[in-house]
Design a protein around this motif. Structure first.
Motif, PDB file in Angstrom:
ATOM      1  N   GLN A   1       0.802  -1.214   0.000  1.00  0.00           N
ATOM      2  CA  GLN A   1       0.000   0.000   0.000  1.00  0.00           C
ATOM      3  C   GLN A   1       0.846   1.280   0.000  1.00  0.00           C
ATOM      4  OE1 GLN A   1      -3.170  -0.587  -0.252  1.00  0.00           O
ATOM      5  NE2 GLN A   1      -3.065  -2.764   0.220  1.00  0.00           N
ATOM      6  N   LEU A   2       2.163   1.147   0.137  1.00  0.00           N
ATOM      7  CA  LEU A   2       3.016   2.319   0.318  1.00  0.00           C
ATOM      8  C   LEU A   2       3.011   3.225  -0.915  1.00  0.00           C
ATOM      9  CD1 LEU A   2       4.944   3.391   2.563  1.00  0.00           C
ATOM     10  CD2 LEU A   2       6.826   2.467   1.203  1.00  0.00           C
ATOM     11  N   LEU A   3       2.721   4.501  -0.692  1.00  0.00           N
ATOM     12  CA  LEU A   3       2.673   5.487  -1.774  1.00  0.00           C
ATOM     13  C   LEU A   3       3.728   6.580  -1.624  1.00  0.00           C
ATOM     14  CD1 LEU A   3      -1.205   5.971  -2.047  1.00  0.00           C
ATOM     15  CD2 LEU A   3       0.268   4.549  -3.492  1.00  0.00           C
ATOM     16  N   GLN A   4       4.102   6.873  -0.393  1.00  0.00           N
ATOM     17  CA  GLN A   4       5.046   7.964  -0.160  1.00  0.00           C
ATOM     18  C   GLN A   4       6.094   7.532   0.858  1.00  0.00           C
ATOM     19  OE1 GLN A   4       3.257  11.833   0.185  1.00  0.00           O
ATOM     20  NE2 GLN A   4       4.835  12.604   1.553  1.00  0.00           N
ATOM     21  N   MET A   5       7.366   7.823   0.544  1.00  0.00           N
ATOM     22  CA  MET A   5       8.453   7.449   1.447  1.00  0.00           C
ATOM     23  C   MET A   5       9.563   8.480   1.380  1.00  0.00           C
ATOM     24  SD  MET A   5      10.532   3.844   1.788  1.00  0.00           S
ATOM     25  CE  MET A   5      11.226   3.868   0.124  1.00  0.00           C
ATOM     26  N   ASN A   6      10.146   8.765   2.543  1.00  0.00           N
ATOM     27  CA  ASN A   6      11.274   9.695   2.620  1.00  0.00           C
ATOM     28  C   ASN A   6      12.414   9.038   3.384  1.00  0.00           C
ATOM     29  OD1 ASN A   6      13.019  11.828   2.686  1.00  0.00           O
ATOM     30  ND2 ASN A   6      11.725  13.172   3.904  1.00  0.00           N
ATOM     31  N   LEU A   7      13.507   8.761   2.679  1.00  0.00           N
ATOM     32  CA  LEU A   7      14.705   8.178   3.285  1.00  0.00           C
ATOM     33  C   LEU A   7      15.917   9.085   3.092  1.00  0.00           C
ATOM     34  CD1 LEU A   7      14.378   4.450   2.100  1.00  0.00           C
ATOM     35  CD2 LEU A   7      13.649   5.439   4.268  1.00  0.00           C
ATOM     36  N   SER A   8      15.694  10.319   2.722  1.00  0.00           N
ATOM     37  CA  SER A   8      16.808  11.234   2.445  1.00  0.00           C
ATOM     38  C   SER A   8      17.689  11.380   3.682  1.00  0.00           C
ATOM     39  CB  SER A   8      16.281  12.598   2.019  1.00  0.00           C
ATOM     40  OG  SER A   8      15.432  13.141   3.013  1.00  0.00           O
ATOM     41  N   GLY A   9      18.995  11.469   3.442  1.00  0.00           N
ATOM     42  CA  GLY A   9      19.932  11.631   4.542  1.00  0.00           C
ATOM     43  C   GLY A   9      20.440  10.333   5.116  1.00  0.00           C
ATOM     44  N   ASN A  10      20.041   9.198   4.541  1.00  0.00           N
ATOM     45  CA  ASN A  10      20.555   7.899   4.964  1.00  0.00           C
ATOM     46  C   ASN A  10      21.704   7.463   4.052  1.00  0.00           C
ATOM     47  OD1 ASN A  10      18.783   6.365   7.152  1.00  0.00           O
ATOM     48  ND2 ASN A  10      17.377   7.584   5.891  1.00  0.00           N
ATOM     49  N   PRO A  11      22.653   6.662   4.565  1.00  0.00           N
ATOM     50  CA  PRO A  11      23.763   6.196   3.717  1.00  0.00           C
ATOM     51  C   PRO A  11      23.298   5.418   2.494  1.00  0.00           C
ATOM     52  CG  PRO A  11      24.252   5.804   6.028  1.00  0.00           C
ATOM     53  CD  PRO A  11      22.833   6.279   5.976  1.00  0.00           C
ATOM     54  N   VAL A  12      22.160   4.725   2.595  1.00  0.00           N
ATOM     55  CA  VAL A  12      21.681   3.910   1.480  1.00  0.00           C
ATOM     56  C   VAL A  12      21.370   4.750   0.248  1.00  0.00           C
ATOM     57  CG1 VAL A  12      19.232   4.014   2.092  1.00  0.00           C
ATOM     58  CG2 VAL A  12      20.129   2.001   0.920  1.00  0.00           C
ATOM     59  N   CYS A  13      21.077   6.029   0.448  1.00  0.00           N
ATOM     60  CA  CYS A  13      20.737   6.898  -0.687  1.00  0.00           C
ATOM     61  C   CYS A  13      21.915   7.098  -1.639  1.00  0.00           C
ATOM     62  CB  CYS A  13      20.249   8.253  -0.191  1.00  0.00           C
ATOM     63  SG  CYS A  13      18.749   8.168   0.807  1.00  0.00           S
ATOM     64  N   LYS A  14      23.126   6.794  -1.163  1.00  0.00           N
ATOM     65  CA  LYS A  14      24.319   6.967  -1.993  1.00  0.00           C
ATOM     66  C   LYS A  14      24.669   5.709  -2.777  1.00  0.00           C
ATOM     67  CE  LYS A  14      26.279  10.372   1.209  1.00  0.00           C
ATOM     68  NZ  LYS A  14      27.437  10.723   2.088  1.00  0.00           N
ATOM     69  N   LYS A  15      23.910   4.629  -2.572  1.00  0.00           N
ATOM     70  CA  LYS A  15      24.179   3.382  -3.290  1.00  0.00           C
ATOM     71  C   LYS A  15      23.801   3.524  -4.764  1.00  0.00           C
ATOM     72  CE  LYS A  15      25.521   0.888   0.276  1.00  0.00           C
ATOM     73  NZ  LYS A  15      24.781  -0.269   0.773  1.00  0.00           N
ATOM     74  N   ALA A  16      24.544   2.814  -5.618  1.00  0.00           N
ATOM     75  CA  ALA A  16      24.280   2.856  -7.055  1.00  0.00           C
ATOM     76  C   ALA A  16      22.856   2.376  -7.355  1.00  0.00           C
ATOM     77  CB  ALA A  16      25.300   1.984  -7.793  1.00  0.00           C
ATOM     78  N   LYS A  17      22.178   3.087  -8.234  1.00  0.00           N
ATOM     79  CA  LYS A  17      20.825   2.750  -8.674  1.00  0.00           C
ATOM     80  C   LYS A  17      19.818   2.699  -7.517  1.00  0.00           C
ATOM     81  CE  LYS A  17      22.110   2.132 -12.976  1.00  0.00           C
ATOM     82  NZ  LYS A  17      21.660   3.047 -14.052  1.00  0.00           N
ATOM     83  N   TYR A  18      20.093   3.390  -6.428  1.00  0.00           N
ATOM     84  CA  TYR A  18      19.199   3.383  -5.256  1.00  0.00           C
ATOM     85  C   TYR A  18      17.759   3.730  -5.648  1.00  0.00           C
ATOM     86  CZ  TYR A  18      16.723   6.112  -1.648  1.00  0.00           C
ATOM     87  OH  TYR A  18      15.777   6.673  -0.840  1.00  0.00           O
TER      88      TYR A  18
ATOM     89  N   VAL B   1       4.576   6.795  -5.294  1.00  0.00           N
ATOM     90  CA  VAL B   1       4.325   7.942  -6.171  1.00  0.00           C
ATOM     91  C   VAL B   1       5.232   9.109  -5.794  1.00  0.00           C
ATOM     92  CG1 VAL B   1       1.956   7.294  -6.707  1.00  0.00           C
ATOM     93  CG2 VAL B   1       2.409   8.728  -4.721  1.00  0.00           C
ATOM     94  N   ILE B   2       5.756   9.086  -4.554  1.00  0.00           N
ATOM     95  CA  ILE B   2       6.709  10.106  -4.116  1.00  0.00           C
ATOM     96  C   ILE B   2       7.825   9.429  -3.334  1.00  0.00           C
ATOM     97  CG2 ILE B   2       7.082  12.171  -2.704  1.00  0.00           C
ATOM     98  CD1 ILE B   2       4.216  12.969  -3.197  1.00  0.00           C
ATOM     99  N   LEU B   3       9.061   9.657  -3.739  1.00  0.00           N
ATOM    100  CA  LEU B   3      10.228   9.113  -3.045  1.00  0.00           C
ATOM    101  C   LEU B   3      11.185  10.252  -2.742  1.00  0.00           C
ATOM    102  CD1 LEU B   3      12.024   6.848  -1.976  1.00  0.00           C
ATOM    103  CD2 LEU B   3      12.834   6.465  -4.318  1.00  0.00           C
ATOM    104  N   ASP B   4      11.478  10.452  -1.479  1.00  0.00           N
ATOM    105  CA  ASP B   4      12.394  11.505  -1.024  1.00  0.00           C
ATOM    106  C   ASP B   4      11.980  12.883  -1.532  1.00  0.00           C
ATOM    107  OD1 ASP B   4      13.725   9.405   0.129  1.00  0.00           O
ATOM    108  OD2 ASP B   4      15.310   9.322  -1.376  1.00  0.00           O
ATOM    109  N   GLY B   5      10.680  13.109  -1.546  1.00  0.00           N
ATOM    110  CA  GLY B   5      10.155  14.413  -1.933  1.00  0.00           C
ATOM    111  C   GLY B   5      10.023  14.632  -3.428  1.00  0.00           C
TER     112      GLY B   5
END
Length: 308
Positions: A196-213, A224-228
């Motif tokens: 059911q997940l439509l919106q998620m914000n993980l900005s500022g986590n180390p995982v955001c720097k992984k290739a093809k994250y 429908v929205i990821l990290d804004g």
């Protein structure tokens, strides 16, 4: 020390204006919303006459303990963010609670919510934890919220794993920005259980720097929205087709390698099975021996043309 009491309610100009000719007990009985934000309140006293209370604002105070709310069985919204609360106590009687705001406190363990079967939103961002401490979750509490919780905010709490939250299958909005999440494989596994997940914000986590994250998370979810940032359906389709084509090429290459490895060298074929002929390896050896013989031996056979 400032206490939230009936006397404090009576002295409040905002509430006094709403009495409209009612006696004070009648007014308290009819009261549904209570606004006491930023009043330097340190303790919740006896306000049990407010039995129809549905929304309570006690944010930006100095409260250290949640107490004296057992009477509030009709409460649906509780705002207690930015206080000094250390434990999630005395909430079990709030059976109709749908939104709970406890961000900006000093809570180290999320617990005490096992009887809140209607809770839809839980806000726990920015807990003021001791150095090296991280926000922990009681597994039984998480399991009790599995069928109801839709919104969860746990940003800025030194969290390095969300694997235990995999049971929250009804989540639609998840915020875990500025934590220590690092495993994209764990994220993919957890998100596969959150349809059911439509919106998620993980900005500022180390995982955001992984290739093809971003690409990997878009492909495995219905976000429908990821990290804004909005995810268009065109973008999703492109990434899904790209992934499918990549996997198809990988399968084709693997099949080619397997087929090549399964074909033996021609000189190792055995044609002598069931008496069908000599082993080609023997033929090859015979020919090679013939080539290595001296010219004198190869010409030892009489030339019949010369003898005649």
């Amino acid at each position: 020390m400032v206490h939230l009491t009936l006397d404090l309610i009576a002295k409040s100009k905002n509430h006094f204006k709403k009495k409209r000719g009612l006696s004070f007990p009648e007014y308290l009985h009819a009261l549904t919303h209570l606004h006491f934000s930023s009043k330097s309140i340190e303790h919740i006293g006896d306000i049990s006459m407010c039995r129809n209370l549905t929304v309570l604002y006690l944010d930006y105070n100095q409260i250290t303990h949640i107490c004296n709310l057992d009477f509030a069985s009709n409460l649906t919204h509780l705002h207690m963010q930015n206080n000094n609360i250390t434990h999630m106590d005395n909430l079990s009687n709030l059976h109709r609670l749908t939104k709970l705001y406890l961000g900006g406190n000093r809570i180290a363990v999320v617990e005490g919510l096992k009887k809140l079967g209607e809770l839809k939103e839980l806000h726990l961002e920015n807990q003021r934890l001791a150095p090296g401490e991280k926000l922990l979750f009681d597994p039984k509490t998480l399991l009790s919220l599995a069928e109801s919780l839709c919104v969860l905010n746990i940003s800025s709490n030194n969290i390095d794993s969300i694997k235990d939250m995999i049971v929250l299958k009804e989540l639609r909005d998840f915020s875990a920005a500025d934590n220590k999440l690092h495993s994209i494989e764990e994220l993919e596994e957890v998100l596969s259980h959150w349809p059911q997940l439509l919106q998620m914000n993980l900005s500022g986590n180390p995982v955001c720097k992984k290739a093809k994250y971003r690409d990997r998370l878009i492909v495995c979810t219905s976000l429908v929205i990821l990290d804004g940032k909005e995810i268009t359906e065109l973008n999703r389709r492109f990434l899904i087709n790209w992934k499918a084509a990549k996997e198809a090429r990988k399968i084709k290459n693997n099949q080619h390698v397997t087929k090549t490895q399964s074909i033996p060298h021609p000189l190792t074929w055995d044609l002598s099975v069931a008496g069908e002929g000599p082993h080609l390896g023997h033929i090859h050896s015979h020919v090679k021996m013939q080539q290595l013989q001296p010219q004198s031996l190869r010409s030892a056979t009489p030339d019949h043309r010369k003898l005649s």
